[in-house]
Each structure stands twice: as C-alpha cells, then as structure tokens.
Design an enzyme around this catalytic site. Structure first.
Site, mmCIF file in Angstrom:
data_model
loop_
_atom_site.group_PDB
_atom_site.id
_atom_site.type_symbol
_atom_site.label_atom_id
_atom_site.label_comp_id
_atom_site.label_asym_id
_atom_site.label_seq_id
_atom_site.Cartn_x
_atom_site.Cartn_y
_atom_site.Cartn_z
ATOM 1 N N ASP A 214 29.848 -43.273 -55.915
ATOM 2 C CA ASP A 214 30.362 -43.864 -54.684
ATOM 3 C C ASP A 214 29.247 -44.278 -53.721
ATOM 4 O O ASP A 214 29.334 -45.328 -53.078
ATOM 5 C CB ASP A 214 31.337 -42.907 -53.988
ATOM 6 N N SER A 308 18.864 -28.380 -55.790
ATOM 7 C CA SER A 308 19.712 -28.019 -54.657
ATOM 8 C C SER A 308 20.443 -26.692 -54.781
ATOM 9 O O SER A 308 20.849 -26.125 -53.769
ATOM 10 C CB SER A 308 20.736 -29.128 -54.386
#
Length: 330
Positions: A214, A308
C-alpha cells in the site's frame, strides 16, 4: 512561498530520546562480515528485537503515554494492534501506572496476545477481514473515557520510533543509506526525520511484503491508496492503507519502497538465526530479506538496517522457517 513546518522534527526525536533514557533499552548494533560480503556493503544492524517487549514499538508508546496529563493517566488508554504495539502500550501503561484496553485481531499470533495480557492489558478481539479496529477502539474510548494511543498516527509516536535511528547514528556514525520495514509508516517516518535532518543526501529505503504494498502504491500515485487486507507471514505489516500523517511525511522523506516475498522473508529469518544468532519475526526480517534477495540495487558503502522486532513463538518460528503458510491462511 512558505513551507508548513513538519509535525515531527529532529528536535522532537531528541526530546523523545531524553524521555526514554533509562527506560527503553539502548539496543545493540550488530555487524556481520558474511552479510557484508554477500551484499557488497558495510551493513550495521540496529537490533530492536532486543528492545523491551521485543520490538521498537515500546519507544513510541512510552513517549506518547508519558506525555498524558494526570487526569488522562487516571482514566486509562486504549489502542489497536496486531501485536507489537499492543504489547508496547500494555507495558508502557504498566510502567506509567495506568490501565490499557487493546483491540487485537482474533487471528493475531497467540504469543503476542498472551504477552499483551501478561503486561496487564484487557484484550478485545475482532475479525481483521471484516471489522474496523479503529472504530472499535474509538467506541471503547468514548464509552470509558480512555485516551487512544494509535500505532503510528501521532507525532509523539513517530518521534519515539525515530529514536532507534538516532541511536544507530550516535553509535555507528554517518550512514549512506537506511533500510527499514514499513507497516503503518511510523518507524520509517521517524527514522527518515533523523537521517534527513542530519544529512539531506542519505538514501531512505522502506520494505513491504509483496501482498501489502500500500505504501509503495501510494508513493507512486502521490496519494494514499488502499489494497485488500494482506495475507502475509509479516503480520506486523498486514495493513491495507498508509496512515494519513505518516504518508504526509514519507512522501517527502522516503526515497523508495522495495517489496519482498514471503519466501524471501523466510530465508532472511533463517539467515538471522543461523549466521547472526538472533531470532527475528517476519516483519523485522523484511529489510534483511531485501538485502539478501538483491531487491535493493546500487547499495552505497555504509548501510543501516533496522531489525524491528523478534516477537514470535518457537512453534511458529520453526514452521515458517520450514516453509509453512501464513497463520491467516491456516
């Protein structure tokens, strides 16, 4: 012609770092000669899998909740998340003496739900393919007088996430490029704010799973674009639309987005375990996957990589490394 001031600045990130000092872990930066030789660059891995609750999300959650008024803290907070932000808010709320209600998808990894509950939060589940997590959280907040702590759509969240990149620069020195995973966009927005604030020419590269592109589509279109809810092993990046605030920052700060397949993510997870001796969850492995698969071309000399998170249970880790399917498709 004047330019509107950015909602998040380098000074905001530095202020967040001061709040987090002595609370968040200053996570290690790992080096690997094997990785350097494979990708043809000096790579510096900022390992947020060693952060409190196992991911970078603690930085933003604590920075945001610590800024609430005593009255807001007394009433409690609400959040929505597939796992890592849920745990981060739950832990930060506990550390700051307040309560938390977390809206989580019913198919979120069981280990992440269990950890969130263990930090003392109340969990409300929903179907991620039919439900609206934001609407559910906001309705709960309105009913109970809670303050919503969003996973990325807030300047204090973004500034907190940017402290990981700030620490990386402080320890490793100047970088030519930074590679980070992209979900809602808060980590890369905060990271890019730091990198571009210190040196405008640094190349900032985001990584998304192929099924959840996206942000890549949005940057190419110049506006926010939605995709079907992704089915990918990278559950922390299974979003269908970039955040409005994060996109407003990333469209100016991020140089490119590359995509990786689930199989490439699995290869990166195995590499991290076998060669680096660290456990990385699928979303945390996407930048490493981009490097190992050659998805990032023209690498400069010194490259920072944000790993992360590492929140994954042993059963799912083994299953995915062996080529198993995403949990959402089981």
């Amino acid at each position: 012609m004047t330019t509107a001031p950015s909602p998040v600045t380098l000074d905001d990130v530095r202020a967040a770092a001061a709040r987090l000092k002595g609370v968040a872990h200053r996570t290690p930066v790992l080096r690997s000669r094997t990785l350097d030789a494979l990708v043809g660059a000096e790579t510096l891995l900022k390992c947020e899998n060693f952060q409190r609750m196992g991911a970078f999300k603690f930085r933003g959650a604590y920075n945001a909740i610590s800024r609430l008024t005593p009255e807001q803290l007394a009433r409690g907070v609400a959040a929505y998340s597939s796992g890592n932000h849920a745990q981060a808010v739950a832990l930060a709320a506990r550390e700051l003496g307040t309560s938390a209600v977390i809206v989580m998808p019913e198919d979120a990894p069981a280990s992440k739900q269990a950890a969130t509950a263990a930090y003392g939060a109340e969990i409300v589940t929903y179907d991620r393919y039919t439900g609206d997590r934001v609407a559910i959280a906001e309705a709960l907040a309105a009913e109970r007088g809670l303050t919503v702590i969003p996973p990325y759509e807030h300047p204090h969240i973004i500034a907190g996430q940017g402290t990981a990149a700030l620490e990386l620069i402080e320890e490793a020195g100047e970088l030519d490029a930074l590679i980070a995973p992209v979900g809602g966009g808060g980590l890369i927005a905060g990271s890019a704010t730091v990198l571009k604030g210190l040196r405008a020419g640094v190349r900032v590269i985001g990584v998304e799973p192929e099924a959840g592109d996206d942000t890549k589509r949005s940057l190419e279109a110049g506006r926010r674009v939605s995709v079907p809810v992704p089915r990918t092993i990278a559950d922390g990046q299974a979003l269908h639309t970039p955040g409005e605030l994060t996109f407003s920052l990333n469209r100016h700060l991020v140089d490119e987005i590359v995509l990786v397949s689930d199989d490439e993510i699995r290869v990166a997870m195995r590499f991290a375990f076998e060669r680096l001796k660290i456990v990385v969850e699928p979303s945390g492995a996407t930048p490493l996957a981009a490097l190992l698969s050659g998805r990032v071309t023209g690498l400069p000399r010194r490259v920072g990589v944000i790993i992360s998170g590492g929140n994954i249970d042993t059963e799912r880790f083994a299953r995915l490394c062996a080529g198993g399917e995403p949990e959402a498709e089981e």
